[in-house]
Design a protein around this motif. Structure first.
Motif, mmCIF file in Angstrom:
data_model
loop_
_atom_site.group_PDB
_atom_site.id
_atom_site.type_symbol
_atom_site.label_atom_id
_atom_site.label_comp_id
_atom_site.label_asym_id
_atom_site.label_seq_id
_atom_site.Cartn_x
_atom_site.Cartn_y
_atom_site.Cartn_z
ATOM 1 N N ILE A 7 0.851 -1.193 0.000
ATOM 2 C CA ILE A 7 0.000 0.000 0.000
ATOM 3 C C ILE A 7 0.888 1.246 0.000
ATOM 4 C CG2 ILE A 7 -1.727 1.253 1.365
ATOM 5 C CD1 ILE A 7 -2.521 -1.574 2.532
ATOM 6 N N GLY A 8 0.536 2.209 -0.849
ATOM 7 C CA GLY A 8 1.323 3.435 -0.978
ATOM 8 C C GLY A 8 1.477 4.181 0.337
ATOM 9 N N CYS A 9 2.523 4.984 0.420
ATOM 10 C CA CYS A 9 2.969 5.611 1.679
ATOM 11 C C CYS A 9 3.319 7.071 1.409
ATOM 12 C CB CYS A 9 4.182 4.814 2.159
ATOM 13 S SG CYS A 9 5.226 5.642 3.373
ATOM 14 N N SER A 10 3.050 7.918 2.389
ATOM 15 C CA SER A 10 3.257 9.350 2.196
ATOM 16 C C SER A 10 4.727 9.756 2.155
ATOM 17 C CB SER A 10 2.523 10.135 3.280
ATOM 18 O OG SER A 10 3.007 9.776 4.547
ATOM 19 N N PHE A 11 5.647 8.845 2.479
ATOM 20 C CA PHE A 11 7.069 9.175 2.273
ATOM 21 C C PHE A 11 7.274 9.752 0.875
ATOM 22 C CE2 PHE A 11 9.601 6.114 5.268
ATOM 23 C CZ PHE A 11 8.803 6.473 6.325
ATOM 24 N N SER A 12 6.597 9.154 -0.113
ATOM 25 C CA SER A 12 6.826 9.554 -1.509
ATOM 26 C C SER A 12 6.427 11.003 -1.735
ATOM 27 C CB SER A 12 6.022 8.654 -2.451
ATOM 28 O OG SER A 12 6.399 7.304 -2.283
ATOM 29 N N PHE A 13 5.311 11.413 -1.149
ATOM 30 C CA PHE A 13 4.891 12.783 -1.458
ATOM 31 C C PHE A 13 5.603 13.817 -0.592
ATOM 32 C CE2 PHE A 13 0.703 12.229 1.058
ATOM 33 C CZ PHE A 13 0.954 13.199 2.019
ATOM 34 N N GLU A 14 6.182 13.404 0.544
ATOM 35 C CA GLU A 14 6.973 14.375 1.317
ATOM 36 C C GLU A 14 8.168 14.856 0.500
ATOM 37 O OE1 GLU A 14 7.900 12.828 5.210
ATOM 38 O OE2 GLU A 14 5.918 13.374 5.973
ATOM 39 N N ALA A 62 8.236 15.040 -2.714
ATOM 40 C CA ALA A 62 7.692 15.924 -3.754
ATOM 41 C C ALA A 62 7.348 17.297 -3.171
ATOM 42 C CB ALA A 62 6.462 15.285 -4.394
ATOM 43 N N LEU A 63 6.831 17.336 -1.936
ATOM 44 C CA LEU A 63 6.544 18.626 -1.294
ATOM 45 C C LEU A 63 7.832 19.429 -1.122
ATOM 46 C CD1 LEU A 63 3.925 17.511 1.424
ATOM 47 C CD2 LEU A 63 3.481 18.995 -0.554
ATOM 48 N N LEU A 64 8.867 18.778 -0.599
ATOM 49 C CA LEU A 64 10.135 19.482 -0.404
ATOM 50 C C LEU A 64 10.678 19.993 -1.740
ATOM 51 C CD1 LEU A 64 11.797 17.090 2.206
ATOM 52 C CD2 LEU A 64 11.005 19.436 2.627
ATOM 53 N N ASP A 65 10.569 19.156 -2.776
ATOM 54 C CA ASP A 65 11.043 19.574 -4.108
ATOM 55 C C ASP A 65 10.310 20.822 -4.588
ATOM 56 O OD1 ASP A 65 12.723 17.408 -4.172
ATOM 57 O OD2 ASP A 65 11.536 16.240 -5.603
ATOM 58 N N ALA A 66 9.040 20.972 -4.165
ATOM 59 C CA ALA A 66 8.224 22.112 -4.610
ATOM 60 C C ALA A 66 8.348 23.311 -3.665
ATOM 61 C CB ALA A 66 6.760 21.686 -4.723
ATOM 62 N N GLY A 67 9.232 23.197 -2.662
ATOM 63 C CA GLY A 67 9.445 24.329 -1.770
ATOM 64 C C GLY A 67 8.482 24.396 -0.603
ATOM 65 N N VAL A 68 7.731 23.331 -0.364
ATOM 66 C CA VAL A 68 6.809 23.301 0.778
ATOM 67 C C VAL A 68 7.550 22.677 1.967
ATOM 68 C CG1 VAL A 68 4.620 22.427 1.667
ATOM 69 C CG2 VAL A 68 4.831 23.044 -0.770
ATOM 70 N N PRO A 69 7.700 23.410 3.066
ATOM 71 C CA PRO A 69 8.414 22.831 4.208
ATOM 72 C C PRO A 69 7.617 21.683 4.814
ATOM 73 C CG PRO A 69 7.407 24.925 4.835
ATOM 74 C CD PRO A 69 7.197 24.772 3.336
ATOM 75 N N VAL A 70 8.320 20.666 5.303
ATOM 76 C CA VAL A 70 7.664 19.537 5.965
ATOM 77 C C VAL A 70 8.084 19.598 7.427
ATOM 78 C CG1 VAL A 70 7.392 17.029 6.025
ATOM 79 C CG2 VAL A 70 7.589 18.207 3.824
ATOM 80 N N ARG A 71 7.157 20.098 8.264
ATOM 81 C CA ARG A 71 7.511 20.452 9.650
ATOM 82 C C ARG A 71 7.970 19.252 10.459
ATOM 83 N NH1 ARG A 71 8.177 25.626 8.437
ATOM 84 N NH2 ARG A 71 6.235 26.834 8.246
ATOM 85 N N ASN A 72 7.347 18.076 10.242
ATOM 86 C CA ASN A 72 7.771 16.918 11.033
ATOM 87 C C ASN A 72 9.228 16.568 10.741
ATOM 88 O OD1 ASN A 72 5.937 16.213 8.662
ATOM 89 N ND2 ASN A 72 7.029 14.268 8.858
ATOM 90 N N ILE A 73 9.662 16.765 9.503
ATOM 91 C CA ILE A 73 11.073 16.512 9.194
ATOM 92 C C ILE A 73 11.944 17.571 9.853
ATOM 93 C CG2 ILE A 73 12.779 16.464 7.318
ATOM 94 C CD1 ILE A 73 10.693 15.120 5.559
ATOM 95 N N GLU A 74 11.531 18.857 9.732
ATOM 96 C CA GLU A 74 12.296 19.944 10.375
ATOM 97 C C GLU A 74 12.446 19.706 11.865
ATOM 98 O OE1 GLU A 74 10.165 23.548 9.660
ATOM 99 O OE2 GLU A 74 10.719 23.664 7.538
#
Lengths: 265, 265
Positions: B118-125, B127-139
């Motif tokens: 089953i697909g996982c949101s790791f993949s879109f995180e 993509a978010l970072l690539d698009a300049g959207v900060p990912v707060r849980n990673i920060e």
């Protein structure tokens, strides 16, 4: 798919289904325009796993819009619909052989049956026309051309069979537009599986389709191939479940869902 | 999901799976970057129909990337992989209760089991970072916050349960970007199911997630909610099949598939 819009066609999906329920047995093209029409496959519970997995593994030819609980006669795609009566015409299959084409299947329905509603290219033809891409089969008043290819679908349990494709001639300058428009609609077969070069798909002669009518290419047209909803019927013919019901070609299930609901961002 | 990239993480998917097979039992975040990681659910054949239908009916929380034949240990997503050994850690469930967290499940595998990847949101995180959207849980070096909502999934057979969502704080000016980026990735949960207003989902307190860690909103951040791959585990806990295996949280299956393969046109 027929392309003549009958004068008596109902504009509203529930009215259309009601007319078909009452016995009107004509192709559904042109009925309830703007609303998604669906292919139907009905199988005994024992074969339902195979078909559900076949759809999961082959989402381009078999995009599953809804799957019912065993014995259910309704669907979330259409309020108040009855799948046993609301299609204009059905096909009944025994051991992979076509045995009947009735206008309702109420007498054949049991609590053991599971219905699969599968996306249909009617939806993306509207989107192509909206984007300025001519649809030659509509212009020529013919059914779309469909071909068995030499590509096998990924098997699932006892179900296997060839990928069946539909072909639409597209002017070379509009091939990219046709790809972009249909790629946004994965639930109704999505992007083409192949552009040009029919021989690479094992298609010897475009003028001799396996299903539907021959459609003429205009000068400068390129043949563009999309995965086709006839694929599950070809798998049924190849895999021979003891019993199955499908829609009759062109006699689809009219849903309440606007075509636009299947267009992605 | 942990966010600390281990120094020993393998860059290549096959090498990563080999290390996990050899007994390395750490979260998979940071391993084989750029390759899709998947949630795992394994059920007896008798329950597999319910899960396959649950995925068909709830594609946002349960995007099925592959489903195996009963007893198979490989998957089309990863050449040469063995699902019994190649995840860093598993969870074993009996009657809906967690009973063990082993590093392999070879001794438990039978010909009766069907695996769902089953697909996982790791993949879109990514993509978010690539698009300049900060990912707060990673920060913030934390696991993403996850919540049970008061929305029910559409049931399938014996399986039912609440929609579980993950929440990521997004700066108000970038919410539209976050929607667009993730909408292009429907196989890894797709567009958000909800933007803002946690109370509307039945979430009383963002600081008290049901799974994962609390993540702080920066000034001007809006909470954005995506369907979450924990949803099928919540359904297992609610529906209590006699036996199930899943991945342990954060200890995913590393596939050979590039994340980019799940980004649509």
């Amino acid at each position: 798919m027929t392309t003549i819009v009958p004068a008596a066609a109902a504009a509203d999906p529930a009215t259309a289904r009601g007319r078909f329920r009452a016995g009107v047995a004509v192709p559904s093209s042109g009925w309830a325009p703007g609303h998604t029409q669906a292919n139907l496959v009905v199988l005994p519970r024992d074969w339902a796993w195979d078909m559900l997995l076949f759809g999961q593994r082959n989402p381009q030819p078999v995009p599953l819009l809804d799957v019912t609980d065993p014995g259910a006669v309704g669907t979330v795609l259409a309020a108040g619909a009855d799948l046993r009566t609301d299609l204009p015409r059905y096909r009944v299959w025994r051991d992979g052989e076509l045995v009947d084409e009735p206008t309702d299947v109420a007498a054949l329905w049991t609590d053991d049956l599971v219905a699969f509603l599968i996306g249909c290219s009617f939806s993306f033809e509207t989107a192509l026309l909206d984007a300025g891409v001519p649809v030659r089969n509509i212009e020529q008043g013919r059914n779309v051309s469909m071909y068995r290819t030499d590509r096998a679908c990924r098997p699932a349990g006892r179900l296997s069979g060839p990928l069946v494709v539909s072909m639409r001639p597209v002017p070379a300058a509009l091939v990219a537009t046709a790809v972009q428009v249909t790629a946004r609609m994965p639930q109704v077969h999505g992007a083409p599986v192949h552009v040009g070069s029919p021989a690479d798909l094992g298609i010897a002669d475009l003028d001799r389709p396996d299903f539907g009518d021959p459609v003429e290419l205009a000068p400068g047209d390129v043949p563009v191939f999309w995965a086709c909803g006839v694929t599950p019927q070809a798998a049924l013919m190849a895999s021979r479940p003891p019993f199955a019901i499908t829609h009759a070609p062109g006699h689809m299930f009219v849903t309440d869902v606007p075509d636009a609901a299947y267009r992605q961002l």
